[in-house]
Design an enzyme around this catalytic site. Structure first.
Site, mmCIF file in Angstrom:
data_model
loop_
_atom_site.group_PDB
_atom_site.id
_atom_site.type_symbol
_atom_site.label_atom_id
_atom_site.label_comp_id
_atom_site.label_asym_id
_atom_site.label_seq_id
_atom_site.Cartn_x
_atom_site.Cartn_y
_atom_site.Cartn_z
ATOM 1 N NE ARG A 36 10.559 11.514 12.936
ATOM 2 C CZ ARG A 36 10.282 12.194 14.059
ATOM 3 N NH1 ARG A 36 9.050 12.208 14.538
ATOM 4 N NH2 ARG A 36 11.222 12.860 14.695
ATOM 5 C CE1 TYR A 49 -0.191 -9.171 1.257
ATOM 6 C CE2 TYR A 49 0.491 -8.289 3.374
ATOM 7 C CZ TYR A 49 0.780 -8.637 2.071
ATOM 8 O OH TYR A 49 2.048 -8.462 1.595
ATOM 9 C CG ASP A 106 -6.594 -4.344 3.142
ATOM 10 O OD1 ASP A 106 -6.668 -3.811 2.021
ATOM 11 O OD2 ASP A 106 -5.574 -4.939 3.541
ATOM 12 C CE LYS A 161 0.463 -5.428 -2.833
ATOM 13 N NZ LYS A 161 -0.313 -6.002 -1.737
HETATM 14 C C1 PLP Z 1 -0.097 -6.138 -0.341
HETATM 15 C C2 PLP Z 1 -1.220 -6.071 0.623
HETATM 16 C C3 PLP Z 1 -1.022 -5.554 1.915
HETATM 17 C C4 PLP Z 1 0.337 -5.118 2.439
HETATM 18 O O1 PLP Z 1 0.818 -4.030 1.731
HETATM 19 P P1 PLP Z 1 2.401 -3.680 1.581
HETATM 20 O O2 PLP Z 1 2.379 -2.447 0.770
HETATM 21 O O3 PLP Z 1 3.042 -4.856 0.901
HETATM 22 O O4 PLP Z 1 2.927 -3.495 2.961
HETATM 23 C C5 PLP Z 1 -2.122 -5.461 2.747
HETATM 24 N N1 PLP Z 1 -3.349 -5.867 2.348
HETATM 25 C C6 PLP Z 1 -3.566 -6.390 1.115
HETATM 26 C C7 PLP Z 1 -4.940 -6.813 0.738
HETATM 27 C C8 PLP Z 1 -2.514 -6.504 0.217
HETATM 28 O O5 PLP Z 1 -2.738 -7.031 -0.986
#
Ligand code: PLP
Length: 426
Positions: free
Chosen positions: A79, A132, A215, A240
């Site tokens: 962890r 998001y 982000d 992604k």
């Molecule tokens: C998918 C996504 C998230 C969240 O990510 P997870 O891995 O699904 O928790 C946050 N920001 C953006 C722009 C995303 O496309």
């Protein structure tokens, strides 16, 4: 494998390009029986060589004292630290030229840990819109329980417009953090990061620094480097493009060592780090990151060209179509290194035409998520953005006829042919 620390495995005196470093950076075969690839360290805990050693590791891990200049620290418990995660974190710093990184078990885990770490009662978070869905929920439904308020601004706002929105907010509280998601999903509207960074500086005081968190999931880590445009921390859904094969959920945060230390500490206590197997899969994904993202960007340019000229397409939302006459062109040229592979478009007609198109796709899969090797299509208004009220959707530019595409690595002729036959049915 005895203690490894960030140590360049250089094959030449010159610094290698990021894509050349993804195969070996941070790992040496002699640490693991000569294994070319880093093994999966599927273990919860690590054996200390002596009680004194265990005591020393814990003193530093729990911040009871700082690490000595020549002190070599060992692993304690998965962890807190694990070789697969540490090597992955070292490699993820390379693309953004960041000092440090922490990986999480989802993008939402990275985002929520950062927001919980740097926001407290009485604080205001200023954020771009749209966000998001998960982040939007966190900011509007979870953070208020901890006394944190929010103020939103449309993604494409100018510095003056953001200033005006902030001044018009009379509910009180102290601006503590600016959160930007750029390009915005699903419209590809860009947030001007330099303007946000300036704003953060203006609102900072000697005892309280206003942070800019970005982000970078849609364009990063290849086509946009927010740290170079004044961001303090960058967060990713590694699910992604970084993972890139639609087979895992993970997140990451990169930034300067001091801020990352506190992010890592909260991660230790929330316990939302990635597991060794996910870490290993991401190490494998990073080896082809540039290859995949370059191919996807090229395919997207071809798809964009096709959609732009099609009579059944009313409008496209694609960074590659921005021209010198567009208000956002200057921001695009300043902060983006490529147009990426996310394209939204409005079909001529309404939701019925969009649904007919989506139902007719064969190669392109009808699914949410993005950034994987396969092309995906979805309907933002009734899927990813279903919980955004209709009038809010209109304000954000999300139309009933809008389809969002994540372009994959298939042959571009095959993608275009599939879109063409589906458009014929719309
Ligand atoms: C998918 C996504 C998230 C969240 O990510 P997870 O891995 O699904 O928790 C946050 N920001 C953006 C722009 C995303 O496309």
């Amino acid at each position: 494998m005895r203690r490894r620390r960030k140590r360049e495995v250089e094959t030449a005196r010159r610094v290698l390009h990021p894509e050349s470093r993804m195969m070996s950076y941070g790992y040496r075969p002699e640490w693991s029986e000569g294994a070319l690839k880093c093994p999966i360290f599927q273990t919860s805990t690590f054996v200390f060589q002596s009680a004194e050693e265990g005591k020393a590791f814990f003193e530093v891990a729990y911040g009871l004292r700082t690490q000595g200049p020549s002190e070599v620290l060992g692993l304690i418990y998965s962890r807190l630290n694990n070789p697969d995660l540490e090597i992955l974190e070292d490699r993820l710093t390379v693309w953004d030229d960041a000092e440090a990184c922490a990986v999480f078990d989802s993008g939402m885990a990275a985002i929520s840990t950062v927001l919980l770490q740097f926001l407290g009662p009485g604080d205001v978070v200023l954020h771009s819109e749209p966000l998001y869905g998960g982040t939007d929920y966190l900011i509007h439904h979870v953070l208020p329980r901890f006394g944190v308020r929010s103020v939103g601004f449309p993604a494409a706002s100018s510095r003056e417009e953001i200033d005006a929105i902030l001044k018009a907010d009379a509910a009180g509280g102290r601006l503590a953090l600016i959160y930007a998601e750029t390009p915005a999903n699903p419209t590809n509207a860009l947030v001007d990061l330099s303007a946000c960074s300036e704003l953060a500086r203006v609102h900072s005081s000697v005892d309280r620094r206003v942070l800019l968190v970005v982000d970078n999931t849609f364009l990063g880590p290849l086509w946009q480097h927010p740290l170079k445009h004044g961001a303090d921390l960058v967060v990713y859904s590694a699910t992604k493009y970084i993972g890139g094969h639609s087979d895992l959920i993970a997140g990451a945060c990169v930034g300067p060592a001091d801020l990352m230390r506190s992010v890592r500490t909260l991660r230790t206590f929330l316990g939302n780090m990635a597991d060794p197997w996910t870490g290993w899969l991401l190490l494998r994904s990073l080896e082809t990151l540039k290859l995949r993202m370059t191919c996807q960007k090229k395919n997207a340019a071809r798809v964009g060209e096709f959609l732009q000229d099609h009579p059944k397409v009313a409008r496209t939302y694609y960074l590659g179509h921005l021209g010198p006459d567009d208000a956002q062109f200057a921001v695009y040229r300043r902060q983006c290194l490529g147009a990426g592979a996310m394209i939204s478009f409005d079909l001529a007609g309404g939701q019925e035409q969009a649904y007919r198109f989506l139902n007719a796709l064969k190669l392109v899969k009808l699914a949410v998520s993005l950034g994987g090797t396969e092309s995906l299509a979805e309907h933002p208004s009734t899927m990813t953005h279903a919980d955004v009220a209709p009038e809010e959707q209109r304000r954000m530019g999300i139309t009933p006829s809008m389809v969002r595409l994540s372009v994959g690595v298939e042959h571009p002729d095959d993608i275009v042919a599939d879109l063409e036959q589906a458009l014929a049915s719309a």
